[in-house]
Motif scaffolding. Sequence first.
Motif, short mmCIF file in Angstrom:
data_model
loop_
_atom_site.label_atom_id
_atom_site.label_comp_id
_atom_site.label_asym_id
_atom_site.label_seq_id
_atom_site.Cartn_x
_atom_site.Cartn_y
_atom_site.Cartn_z
N THR A 20 0.97 -1.06 0.11
CA THR A 20 0.04 0.00 0.05
C THR A 20 1.00 1.15 0.10
O THR A 20 2.04 1.36 0.30
CB THR A 20 -0.87 0.00 1.23
OG1 THR A 20 0.05 0.04 2.33
CG2 THR A 20 -1.89 -1.15 1.06
N LEU A 21 0.31 2.32 -0.28
CA LEU A 21 1.13 3.60 -0.36
C LEU A 21 0.08 4.88 0.03
O LEU A 21 -1.12 4.81 -0.37
CB LEU A 21 1.44 3.99 -1.70
CG LEU A 21 2.18 5.50 -2.06
CD1 LEU A 21 3.42 5.54 -1.40
CD2 LEU A 21 2.38 5.60 -3.67
N SER A 22 0.58 5.48 1.06
CA SER A 22 -0.28 6.73 1.43
C SER A 22 0.79 7.91 1.22
O SER A 22 1.71 7.99 1.58
CB SER A 22 -0.53 6.36 3.04
OG SER A 22 0.54 6.39 3.71
N VAL A 23 -0.23 9.18 1.03
CA VAL A 23 0.70 10.25 0.82
C VAL A 23 -0.07 11.49 1.44
O VAL A 23 -1.13 11.27 1.29
CB VAL A 23 0.62 10.79 -0.80
CG1 VAL A 23 1.29 11.96 -1.24
CG2 VAL A 23 1.08 9.57 -1.67
N GLU A 24 0.80 11.88 2.21
CA GLU A 24 0.30 13.32 2.70
C GLU A 24 0.77 14.59 2.13
O GLU A 24 1.94 14.64 1.72
CB GLU A 24 0.66 13.14 4.36
CG GLU A 24 0.19 11.96 5.12
CD GLU A 24 0.73 12.10 6.63
OE1 GLU A 24 1.07 13.26 7.06
OE2 GLU A 24 0.54 10.84 7.21
N LYS A 25 -0.08 15.58 2.04
CA LYS A 25 0.31 16.85 1.38
C LYS A 25 1.26 17.58 2.36
O LYS A 25 1.11 17.47 3.64
CB LYS A 25 -0.96 17.59 1.12
CG LYS A 25 -1.91 16.96 0.20
CD LYS A 25 -3.20 18.19 -0.08
CE LYS A 25 -3.85 17.65 -1.29
NZ LYS A 25 -4.99 18.66 -1.59
N ALA A 26 2.09 18.28 1.89
CA ALA A 26 3.13 18.99 2.62
C ALA A 26 2.33 20.30 3.29
O ALA A 26 1.32 20.64 2.96
CB ALA A 26 3.85 19.54 1.59
N ARG A 27 2.67 20.54 4.52
CA ARG A 27 2.06 21.60 5.08
C ARG A 27 2.64 22.84 4.85
O ARG A 27 3.86 23.25 4.69
CB ARG A 27 2.04 21.37 6.69
CG ARG A 27 1.26 20.19 6.97
CD ARG A 27 1.25 19.60 8.47
NE ARG A 27 0.89 18.53 8.62
CZ ARG A 27 0.46 17.79 9.58
NH1 ARG A 27 0.36 18.74 10.51
NH2 ARG A 27 -0.18 16.61 9.49
#
Length: 85
Positions: free
Chosen positions: A78-85
């Motif tokens: 699986t792959l999860s991506v979080e947006k930069a803050r």
Amino acid sequence: MRALVTVLAIVVIIGIIALATGFISLSGKGGQLPKVAVEGGRLPTVGADVGDIDLGTKNTTIEVPDVETKKKTVEVPTLSVEKAR
């Protein structure tokens, strides 16, 4: 062979750097296409004898493999991506 390609690549890179830094300045005059006049002449004639092709369908009995699918639980990446803050 490998050395020749490496030397050629270095020469190309040096040339690009020399042009980019202004060490070498290239200039030229605009060219012009020659004027060509075509008179007379005739297109070639070509004759061809070709066969006939008929496309159709017919019913024929053939052996076809029977494919079966099953549901099975397997572990997949699986792959999860979080947006930069």
